[in-house]
Design a protein around this motif. Structure first.
Motif, PDB file in Angstrom:
ATOM      1  N   ASP A 120      -2.272 -42.388  11.322  1.00 20.24           N
ATOM      2  CA  ASP A 120      -3.343 -42.175  10.344  1.00 20.24           C
ATOM      3  C   ASP A 120      -4.698 -42.367  11.013  1.00 20.24           C
ATOM      4  O   ASP A 120      -4.939 -43.373  11.703  1.00 20.24           O
ATOM      5  CB  ASP A 120      -3.199 -43.163   9.178  1.00 20.24           C
ATOM      6  N   GLY A 121      -5.571 -41.399  10.812  1.00 17.23           N
ATOM      7  CA  GLY A 121      -6.894 -41.461  11.397  1.00 17.23           C
ATOM      8  C   GLY A 121      -6.976 -40.961  12.813  1.00 17.23           C
ATOM      9  O   GLY A 121      -8.072 -40.787  13.363  1.00 17.23           O
ATOM     10  N   GLY A 124      -5.688 -34.748  15.964  1.00 20.35           N
ATOM     11  CA  GLY A 124      -4.576 -33.971  16.491  1.00 20.35           C
ATOM     12  C   GLY A 124      -3.439 -33.810  15.501  1.00 20.35           C
ATOM     13  O   GLY A 124      -3.588 -34.063  14.298  1.00 20.35           O
ATOM     14  N   LEU A 125      -2.289 -33.396  16.011  1.00 22.41           N
ATOM     15  CA  LEU A 125      -1.136 -33.051  15.185  1.00 22.41           C
ATOM     16  C   LEU A 125       0.098 -33.795  15.663  1.00 22.41           C
ATOM     17  O   LEU A 125       0.190 -34.218  16.819  1.00 22.41           O
ATOM     18  CB  LEU A 125      -0.879 -31.538  15.260  1.00 22.41           C
ATOM     19  N   SER A 126       1.089 -33.930  14.780  1.00 17.86           N
ATOM     20  CA  SER A 126       2.391 -34.445  15.181  1.00 17.86           C
ATOM     21  C   SER A 126       3.182 -33.314  15.814  1.00 17.86           C
ATOM     22  O   SER A 126       3.122 -32.168  15.349  1.00 17.86           O
ATOM     23  CB  SER A 126       3.143 -34.996  13.968  1.00 17.86           C
TER      24      SER A 126
END
Length: 518
Positions: A120-121, A124-126
């Motif tokens: 969180d915070g 970028g992306l998973s």
């Protein structure tokens, strides 16, 4: 056997002698009988229609060994050896085969799945970094451990990452997130020249987009970075029945316009009782539908299916969403059914059908499948064309039919869609049959393949304007027609990344060239 074939064998022998790569065969295994014995699996695929035996099989332990092989072949004098990468072997028309060439078994690469979950915070992306030979089902299992999953799938999960990304990777989520090739952040590729390249939309972008949907023609995918999102815990899965194709298709198109509420849309034609048997485990309650509706009628029916994801924090609203959606549909009164299943079981639903087919000896048989992409304007005419060429009450298999959206596909990739003008809707139609050897002889299989060819010719050359998916052609002219406006770009990319036409001979697009040093 001819001078060129003799030279090919000599080069393979030299490769085995000079390379540290791990081949299944040793140098003494090149007598014809031993070749057939030791390379038997590499001459088979799911279609069991083409049986092209390679002269050798490479089981690499790392991408560098693949690079070594392709570098050697690119520089070898008089070499006409070709190379095909083989993942799960789920091709239909020998696309992963290499007659008298070398097949790379991608499952020998050490399995690697590394999940990066964005905090969180955190910008970028998973995503997941996955080896090219890994199966999608393994990526699903690993990503679910941390509450994540890829966004786009194929119906069957026991396919390799590199294999589906070389085609497109489509299923009921495609309308929302695009095909699997629209959900890739980065690739590691070995080109036909033997170069090891990391590519992305900003780093070597031409290679990146070439390989995605590129049918294996530009490089071997050794690793992929796949976009992930939060995974639901459960899925509400609904099926509704129709006796009118126009109403059925309109309702499907309505569902794919509701991207913020619907997570999955597919559908299939109900030709006979067998059409429902494969899914009876999930929906046992409606198995009486066929008997009731077909007792005095031979009409064709249609089943629409959609799904809504259930996240724990939103679980109370799922039933309300399903009810709201269902009220907007015009299915046959009282013929709607729903089940709630885990997310894993939903995505792995075809595995149940596979187990059923295996138990009946119908999995490892010939599969004369036909997959088409059809513009919305031609879908009713294509449905009529299918019904003119099959006999519904004796048809064995499934016919899937559902819409996707053109604007979810990246036009920079090598994948081809039919020209649908200004219409954003395109239909996927998959005719999935198993040729039961006890009832379908060699002649019968040939007739089914001829039937497919008639449908393809009528659908691609008429005003229907369809394109074949997972296709196989024997002439370069036919491939040029298939790619249409993308053909010149395809040729340019081929000359850049695989100028000697070493890769993916089973696709039948190009003929192998001699080394440029000659």
């Amino acid at each position: 056997m001819g001078f060129s074939f003799f030279c090919s064998r000599i080069n393979v022998l030299l490769l085995v002698f000079c390379s540290s790569c791990k081949f299944i065969q040793g140098p003494m295994d090149f007598e014809p009988l031993k070749i057939l014995q030791t390379t038997a699996s590499a001459s088979l695929d799911f279609g069991r229609i083409f049986f092209n035996s390679p002269s050798a099989v490479l089981r690499p332990q790392n991408p560098e060994e693949i690079s070594q092989l392709l570098t050697f072949l690119s520089a070898s004098s008089f070499s006409k050896v070709t190379v095909a990468a083989r993942g799960a072997g789920h091709s239909i028309h020998g696309q992963a085969q290499a007659l008298h060439g070398i097949v790379i078994e991608m499952d020998s690469l050490p399995p690697s799945i590394k999940i990066h979950r964005k905090r969180d915070g955190e910008p970028g992306l998973s995503y997941a970094d996955v080896s090219g030979g890994a199966f999608w089902v393994d990526l699903l299992r690993e990503s679910l451990k941390v509450g994540l999953a890829p966004r786009s799938w194929t119906d069957y999960l026991y396919l390799s990452i590199g294999g589906t990304l070389s085609n497109a990777g489509i299923s009921g989520q495609t309308f929302r997130y695009g095909p699997q090739i629209s959900n890739v952040l980065q690739l590691d590729v070995v080109t036909g020249r033997g170069e090891l390249v990391t590519c992305s939309p900003v780093q070597s972008p031409d290679l990146f987009y070439s390989v995605l949907g590129g049918l294996g023609q530009f490089g071997v995918i050794t690793s992929a970075r796949i976009l992930l999102q939060d995974a639901p815990e459960k899925v509400k899965w609904i099926r509704a029945f129709y006796d009118n194709f126009e109403i059925f298709s309109k309702d499907q198109e309505l569902l794919v316009s509701m991207e913020n509420k619907v997570d999955y849309v597919e559908g299939f034609m109900v030709l006979n009782e067998q059409s429902l048997q494969g899914s009876s485990v999930s929906f046992p309650s409606y198995m009486g539908f066929i008997q009731q509706r077909h007792a005095t009628s031979s009409d064709v029916f249609y089943c629409l299916e959609f799904a809504v994801h259930c996240h724990l924090e939103k679980e109370s609203s799922v039933d309300q969403v399903v009810e709201e959606i269902s009220k907007k549909l015009s299915y046959m009164p009282s013929f709607i059914y729903s089940v709630e299943v885990s997310y894993f079981d939903f995505l792995n639903r075809v595995r149940m059908e596979e187990m059923s087919l295996r138990s009946r000896g119908l999995w490892e048989v010939s599969h004369p499948w036909l997959n088409m992409l059809v513009p919305k304007s031609g879908i009713a005419q294509f449905r009529d064309l299918l019904l003119e060429n099959i006999t519904p009450h004796t048809f064995e298999g499934h016919i899937l039919i559902y819409p996707i959206l053109r604007n979810k596909w990246n036009s920079n990739t090598s994948a081809v869609l039919p020209d649908s003008g200004d219409d954003n809707v395109i239909y996927i139609v998959s005719v999935l049959r198993s040729a039961n050897p006890t009832t379908c002889s060699t002649r019968c299989l040939a007739e089914l393949l001829d039937q497919n060819r008639r449908v393809i010719e009528a659908a691609t050359e008429s005003r229907i304007g369809a394109k074949q998916y997972l296709c196989h052609h024997s002439l370069e002219r036919q491939w040029g027609e298939h790619f249409g406006r993308k053909w010149e770009r395809f040729l340019t990319r081929k000359s850049e990344f695989d100028p000697l036409h070493i890769l993916a001979p089973g696709q039948g697009i190009f003929q192998r060239k001699y080394s440029q040093t000659q």
